[in-house]
Design a protein around this motif. Structure first.
Motif, PDB file in Angstrom:
ATOM      1  N   GLU A 526      80.944  68.725  25.603  1.00  0.00           N
ATOM      2  CA  GLU A 526      79.633  69.343  25.774  1.00  0.00           C
ATOM      3  C   GLU A 526      79.611  70.816  25.361  1.00  0.00           C
ATOM      4  OE1 GLU A 526      78.385  66.536  29.612  1.00  0.00           O
ATOM      5  OE2 GLU A 526      79.192  68.549  29.898  1.00  0.00           O
ATOM      6  N   GLN A 527      80.698  71.536  25.619  1.00  0.00           N
ATOM      7  CA  GLN A 527      80.685  72.984  25.415  1.00  0.00           C
ATOM      8  C   GLN A 527      81.367  73.441  24.126  1.00  0.00           C
ATOM      9  OE1 GLN A 527      82.127  75.030  28.925  1.00  0.00           O
ATOM     10  NE2 GLN A 527      80.992  73.686  30.305  1.00  0.00           N
ATOM     11  N   GLU A 528      82.237  72.608  23.541  1.00  0.00           N
ATOM     12  CA  GLU A 528      82.968  73.040  22.355  1.00  0.00           C
ATOM     13  C   GLU A 528      82.709  72.135  21.151  1.00  0.00           C
ATOM     14  OE1 GLU A 528      87.155  73.877  23.045  1.00  0.00           O
ATOM     15  OE2 GLU A 528      86.776  74.205  25.185  1.00  0.00           O
ATOM     16  N   VAL A 529      83.000  70.858  21.282  1.00  0.00           N
ATOM     17  CA  VAL A 529      82.962  69.964  20.125  1.00  0.00           C
ATOM     18  C   VAL A 529      81.549  69.794  19.589  1.00  0.00           C
ATOM     19  CG1 VAL A 529      83.503  67.638  19.289  1.00  0.00           C
ATOM     20  CG2 VAL A 529      85.009  68.738  20.965  1.00  0.00           C
ATOM     21  N   ILE A 530      80.642  69.351  20.437  1.00  0.00           N
ATOM     22  CA  ILE A 530      79.282  69.047  19.987  1.00  0.00           C
ATOM     23  C   ILE A 530      78.557  70.293  19.458  1.00  0.00           C
ATOM     24  CG2 ILE A 530      77.017  68.212  20.733  1.00  0.00           C
ATOM     25  CD1 ILE A 530      78.519  66.286  22.627  1.00  0.00           C
TER      26      ILE A 530
END
Length: 588
Positions: A526-530
């Motif tokens: 939720e916070q890095e990849v997307i």
């Protein structure tokens, strides 16, 4: 390993078993339950021929047991400049039961297992002798082949008139052992009756008692209740031992520290050489064509040199992204064909078949998971909170989609339940068309996945992943790893070449570890990849994502290549075992 040894000109000869049914073909029934099908491989369709001795006659080896003899013919397969010899028990003269010994990988009970390992170890050394080959070094790849050391001792005693102890020291000095399994249950153990039945005649020639023989495979030689362990035998009869990653080295030293009770754990003589992959086998042709335009001339002959791979930063970002996007479209077309074919085979409705032909979206962040469905690999970690996952899958602006593939061992019921749980998600309206399971995971399926997904997911329960190599294959094609810090990824991740789950620790309670890792997996998604994937510039390019792709390729492709791995074996294991420079246990 063999392909890279050929490329490097290492004078290697390989020995193994020929499984004429291989591993099984996998099909899922209408309920998502794995079904196994075994198919006989046609030898005439394989690049093999009977191995012949100096007299030109086909070679058959014979092994005496207390209950009769075992026979195995020997096949030759040329892998570049390296000869691979495969032993096959499907020969006249063997009982019907024994003719099936080498039919299937992972088949049978403990008696089948020890007979296979007698054929591989004792029969393998005898095959080399019949071929006129006298190895300077023996490399035991896992404990399954450890009986080879005993046959080598027997030959030295017979040829040179040496005592058992003298011959043992000589063989151990020239033996290299690689352990792969960090789980105690994964190491073969046999009771004294099985050992005596199958190794009794060899023991007679060695001139030692049954108790002495059993002691070679025991941590406590005098403990009559301890079974014979193949890994213990391999460790005792080798002077150069290694694990297959840095973390695995720590795990292995702790696991086998009782063999050296006078040493502190850090001084247990098991080093590590981290596994690598054969680049030419896994690098997509389209990606290779791109590299050809930007990398130095002749770069394919310099795969282990870090400088060569820095050229990836010279590639135009748009060109790299376009190449990746084309590979992604090829993957999605492959998935649609396979899933629709699976539906037809199960006699599902025309609507279901048509829906399968339209699953997945090339503009959606695609996560791949492909490996054995052993429970410790936690294929369902991302399914821990289905409501939370559903929000990610169905986000109108930044959705994700998942492609799974893998086989469970035929006797692994929990592994089969994992597959069923994942395969059944297609019936959940929240995940329809966004989660796919590809049957019959093999090299072809793996190539499509590691070349076409955006993210390669790896979620083992630390520290049970010895090395793992699927993520190394993904690196070559610009696919970013999202993994627990275990196995190879613990030494590969630098903060700018992929994504990490957790902090490289694990709780004493596995359930706490699972819950903690699942929470961090969702957080990283939720916070890095997307956000990084969907952060596009005016040209529609995810510039920071592409930069991370380049960082991944430049920092990891050379380090985790099989050429680097084989070079490490030569330098740190083979040469010292052959009598060269001393062995440095702090392997890369």
């Amino acid at each position: 390993h063999i392909k890279s040894a050929s490329a490097l000109g290492v004078p290697l000869v390989a020995v193994g078993l020929f499984y004429d049914q291989g591993y099984f073909k996998q099909h899922l029934d209408i309920n998502g339950w794995q079904q196994e099908e075994y198919i006989n491989i046609k030898v005439e369709n394989l690049p093999m021929e009977p191995a012949r001795g100096p007299d030109g006659k086909p070679i058959t080896v014979e092994i005496q047991t207390r209950t009769g003899r075992l026979l195995a013919k020997v096949w030759l397969m040329r892998v570049g400049r390296v000869n691979l010899y495969l032993l096959d028990c499907d020969v006249p003269g063997n009982s019907p039961e024994d003719r099936e010994l080498t039919a299937r990988l992972y088949g049978g009970d403990n008696r089948t297992r020890i007979r296979q390992e007698v054929v591989a170890g004792v029969g393998g050394v005898r095959a080399l002798r019949a071929l006129g080959i006298h190895p300077g070094v023996y490399h035991l790849n896992e404990g399954h082949s450890a009986f080879a050391t005993l046959e080598a001792i027997r030959m030295i005693m017979k040829d040179d008139g040496k005592s058992f102890d003298e011959a043992l020291r000589e063989v151990a000095r020239h033996t290299v052992f690689t352990t792969h399994t960090p789980v105690p249950a994964g190491h073969d153990r046999f009771d004294r009756n099985l050992v005596e039945e199958h190794l009794g005649p060899l023991r007679d020639e060695l001139g030692i008692s049954l108790e002495q023989f059993m002691g070679l495979g025991r941590i406590e030689p005098q403990n009559e209740h301890e079974p014979f362990c193949m890994t213990v035998l391999a460790l005792k009869l080798s002077r150069h031992a290694n694990a297959v990653s840095n973390v695995h080295g720590y795990t292995s030293r702790r696991m086998w520290s009782h063999l050296w009770p006078w040493r502190v754990e850090e001084e247990v003589p098991i080093g590590h050489i981290t596994n690598g992959v054969h680049i030419e086998s896994w690098l997509a042709w389209q990606m290779q064509q791109l590299f050809d335009r930007y990398f130095p001339v002749g770069w394919m002959a310099r795969l282990g040199e870090p400088e060569v791979w820095q050229s990836v930063h010279n590639i135009d970002p748009g060109e790299l992204w376009e190449t990746h996007y084309s590979l992604k479209n090829l993957l999605l077309a492959f998935v649609r064909r396979r899933v629709s074919r699976q539906c037809r085979r199960r006699s599902e409705s025309d609507e279901a078949v048509e829906a399968a032909r339209n699953i997945l979206d090339p503009n959606t962040l695609t996560i791949g998971f492909g490996r054995r469905f052993a429970t410790y690999k936690r294929a369902d970690l991302i399914l821990t909170d289905l409501d939370r996952l559903a929000k990610l899958v169905n986000d109108p602006a930044r959705p994700i989609q998942l492609v799974f593939a893998g086989k469970a061992h035929p006797a692994d019921e929990p592994g089969k339940h994992l597959i069923k749980r994942i395969a059944s998600l297609r019936h959940d309206p929240r995940f329809a068309g966004r989660v796919a399971f590809i049957e019959d995971y093999d090299i072809n399926v793996c190539r499509h996945l590691v070349q076409g997904v955006d993210v390669w997911l790896n979620t083992p329960r630390r520290p049970l992943e010895a090395s793992g190599t699927s993520g190394q294959k993904a690196v070559l094609n610009g696919v970013l790893n999202l993994s627990v810090l275990d196995g190879w990824w613990a030494e590969a991740y630098d903060g700018a070449n992929g994504f990490a789950i957790g902090r490289g620790t694990h709780h004493a309670d596995p359930q706490v570890t699972d819950a903690r890792d699942a929470a961090d997996l969702y957080r990283v998604l939720e916070q890095e990849v997307i956000p990084l994937y969907y952060d596009r510039d005016i040209d529609g390019l995810p510039r920071q994502w592409i930069k991370r792709m380049m960082n991944s390729i430049s920092s990891l492709a050379w380090r985790f290549s099989a050429q680097r791995m084989v070079a490490d074996y030569v330098q740190h294991a083979y040469l010292p075992a052959a009598g060269g420079t001393s062995c440095d246990m702090n392997f890369r």
